[in-house]
Scaffold this active site. Structure first.
Site, PDB file in Angstrom:
ATOM      1  N   ASN A   9       0.861  -1.184   0.000  1.00  0.00           N
ATOM      2  CA  ASN A   9       0.000   0.000   0.000  1.00  0.00           C
ATOM      3  C   ASN A   9       0.899   1.236   0.000  1.00  0.00           C
ATOM      4  OD1 ASN A   9      -1.844   2.025   0.478  1.00  0.00           O
ATOM      5  ND2 ASN A   9      -2.299   1.416   2.593  1.00  0.00           N
ATOM      6  N   TRP A  10       0.969   1.879  -1.154  1.00  0.00           N
ATOM      7  CA  TRP A  10       1.887   3.020  -1.283  1.00  0.00           C
ATOM      8  C   TRP A  10       1.320   4.293  -0.646  1.00  0.00           C
ATOM      9  CZ3 TRP A  10       3.863   2.686  -7.079  1.00  0.00           C
ATOM     10  CH2 TRP A  10       4.571   1.482  -7.239  1.00  0.00           C
ATOM     11  N   LYS A  11       0.060   4.241  -0.262  1.00  0.00           N
ATOM     12  CA  LYS A  11      -0.615   5.425   0.334  1.00  0.00           C
ATOM     13  C   LYS A  11      -0.410   6.653  -0.568  1.00  0.00           C
ATOM     14  CE  LYS A  11       0.164   3.371   4.817  1.00  0.00           C
ATOM     15  NZ  LYS A  11       0.073   3.547   6.243  1.00  0.00           N
ATOM     16  N   HIS A  95      -9.464   0.987   4.831  1.00  0.00           N
ATOM     17  CA  HIS A  95      -8.188   1.150   5.543  1.00  0.00           C
ATOM     18  C   HIS A  95      -8.411   2.059   6.757  1.00  0.00           C
ATOM     19  CE1 HIS A  95      -4.091   2.401   6.418  1.00  0.00           C
ATOM     20  NE2 HIS A  95      -3.698   1.321   5.771  1.00  0.00           N
ATOM     21  N   GLU A  97      -6.863   4.463   7.873  1.00  0.00           N
ATOM     22  CA  GLU A  97      -6.710   5.906   7.600  1.00  0.00           C
ATOM     23  C   GLU A  97      -7.969   6.474   6.962  1.00  0.00           C
ATOM     24  OE1 GLU A  97      -3.027   5.448   5.469  1.00  0.00           O
ATOM     25  OE2 GLU A  97      -2.048   4.868   7.337  1.00  0.00           O
ATOM     26  N   GLU A 167      -5.226  -5.200  10.557  1.00  0.00           N
ATOM     27  CA  GLU A 167      -4.205  -4.186  10.782  1.00  0.00           C
ATOM     28  C   GLU A 167      -4.500  -3.449  12.086  1.00  0.00           C
ATOM     29  OE1 GLU A 167      -2.321  -2.940   6.851  1.00  0.00           O
ATOM     30  OE2 GLU A 167      -4.122  -1.761   7.026  1.00  0.00           O
ATOM     31  N   GLY A 173       2.372   2.129  10.687  1.00  0.00           N
ATOM     32  CA  GLY A 173       3.286   3.256  10.522  1.00  0.00           C
ATOM     33  C   GLY A 173       3.981   3.678  11.802  1.00  0.00           C
ATOM     34  N   SER A 213       3.475  -2.250  10.333  1.00  0.00           N
ATOM     35  CA  SER A 213       4.939  -2.230  10.488  1.00  0.00           C
ATOM     36  C   SER A 213       5.598  -3.566  10.138  1.00  0.00           C
ATOM     37  CB  SER A 213       5.318  -1.774  11.904  1.00  0.00           C
ATOM     38  OG  SER A 213       4.827  -0.466  12.144  1.00  0.00           O
ATOM     39  N   GLY A 234       2.807  -1.194   4.276  1.00  0.00           N
ATOM     40  CA  GLY A 234       2.823   0.231   3.960  1.00  0.00           C
ATOM     41  C   GLY A 234       4.246   0.697   3.696  1.00  0.00           C
ATOM     42  N   GLY A 235       4.859   1.279   4.717  1.00  0.00           N
ATOM     43  CA  GLY A 235       6.179   1.903   4.581  1.00  0.00           C
ATOM     44  C   GLY A 235       7.212   1.048   3.857  1.00  0.00           C
TER      45      GLY A 235
HETATM   46  C1  PEP Z   1      -0.755  -0.002   5.987  1.00  0.00           C
HETATM   47  O1  PEP Z   1      -0.891   1.176   5.795  1.00  0.00           O
HETATM   48  O2  PEP Z   1      -1.588  -0.787   5.511  1.00  0.00           O
HETATM   49  C2  PEP Z   1       0.376  -0.439   6.787  1.00  0.00           C
HETATM   50  C3  PEP Z   1       0.352  -1.632   7.285  1.00  0.00           C
HETATM   51  O3  PEP Z   1       1.396   0.463   6.976  1.00  0.00           O
HETATM   52  P1  PEP Z   1       2.837   0.163   7.650  1.00  0.00           P
HETATM   53  O4  PEP Z   1       3.353  -1.118   7.040  1.00  0.00           O
HETATM   54  O5  PEP Z   1       3.682   1.340   7.268  1.00  0.00           O
HETATM   55  O6  PEP Z   1       2.614   0.040   9.112  1.00  0.00           O
END
Ligand code: PEP
Length: 251
Positions: A9-11, A95, A97, A167, A173, A213, A234-235
């Site tokens: 997920n590049w957000k 998600h 967010e 999640e 994040g 994470s 994500g990251g």
């Molecule tokens: C996400 O946004 O779906 C996520 C899991 O982010 P991160 O891996 O950065 O925690």
């Protein structure tokens, strides 16, 4: 046997040039992977370019959201038709967010899931508790409620297509990851709920990703848990080498 599924997920990151650079760096690193399903979810503005770059590769294309409406006066929304038109096969829905900053509810999630399934787009449905909810002992209530309500539009015969991403909000994040035991406990509870909703065979076929994470150093242990069938990243999906290492850990 559930095929592990790793999605990035590049957000709200990357212009088109940066997105192309990332995906072109990723492709050769995972070209030999056949036993893991792989997807990336760029921003809407990058979908078309990334779709072109992914042609002939083993990486699928996901959107980060999908409208519940077919078309019309829905300013700022992107429909399933439009996503399919640029080559999306998947869409992330609900998600945390989106729930936190844009007020999305389980009802919105269930409508978006319906639109995705009606258009042959695989929904990746995100669920997860906040730290306050976990500390108040409400993790199961919250997560299983999100599963039940968010999937209320799913028919039994289509359930196996749906992907869930567990999640925990406190792990997204933050660099703090759920321990493999903590994650497995919730994943097992989700699968039991899926069995109650859709029957044991469907529940056994449905993939439940972990997200929060995930990185190369913790992926193997998390992915080694019985009910963890992949990761939503994500990251660490923003660097080709890091994302590739997670994908290889899923093999
Ligand atoms: C996400 O946004 O779906 C996520 C899991 O982010 P991160 O891996 O950065 O925690």
């Amino acid at each position: 046997m559930r095929k592990p599924f790793i999605a990035g997920n590049w957000k709200m990151n990357n212009t088109r040039a940066a997105a192309l650079e990332l995906v072109n760096a990723l492709k050769p690193l995972v070209a030999d992977v056949s036993d893991v399903e792989i997807a990336v979810a760029p921003t809407f503005t990058c979908l078309q370019d990334v779709a072109e770059a992914l042609k002939g590769s083993n990486i699928e294309l996901s959107a980060q959201n999908i409208s519940y409406a077919k078309n019309g006066a829905y300013t700022g929304e992107i429909s399933a038709d439009m996503l399919k038109d640029v080559g999306c096969t998947h869409a992330i829905i609900g998600h945390s967010e989106r729930r936190q900053y844009f007020g999305e509810t389980d009802h919105d999630v269930s409508k978006r899931v319906r639109a995705a399934l009606d258009n042959n787009i695989i929904p990746i449905v995100c669920v997860g508790e906040t730290l306050a909810q976990r500390e108040a002992g409400k993790t199961s209530d919250v997560v299983l409620g999100q599963v039940e309500n968010g999937l209320s539009s799913v028919k039994k015969e289509e359930a196996a297509k749906v992907v869930i991403a567990y999640e925990p909000v406190w792990a997204i994040g933050t660099g703090v990851t759920a321990t493999p035991d903590q994650a497995q406990e919730v994943h097992a509870a989700i699968r039991l709920k899926l069995a109650e909703l859709f029957g044991a065979d469907n529940a056994a076929a449905m993939r439940i990703q972990y997200g929060g994470s995930v990185k190369a150093s913790n992926a193997k242990e998390l992915l080694g848990q019985a009910d963890i069938d992949g990761a939503l990243v994500g990251g660490a999906s923003l660097k080709a080498a890091d994302f590739s290492a997670i994908i290889h850990a899923a093999k």
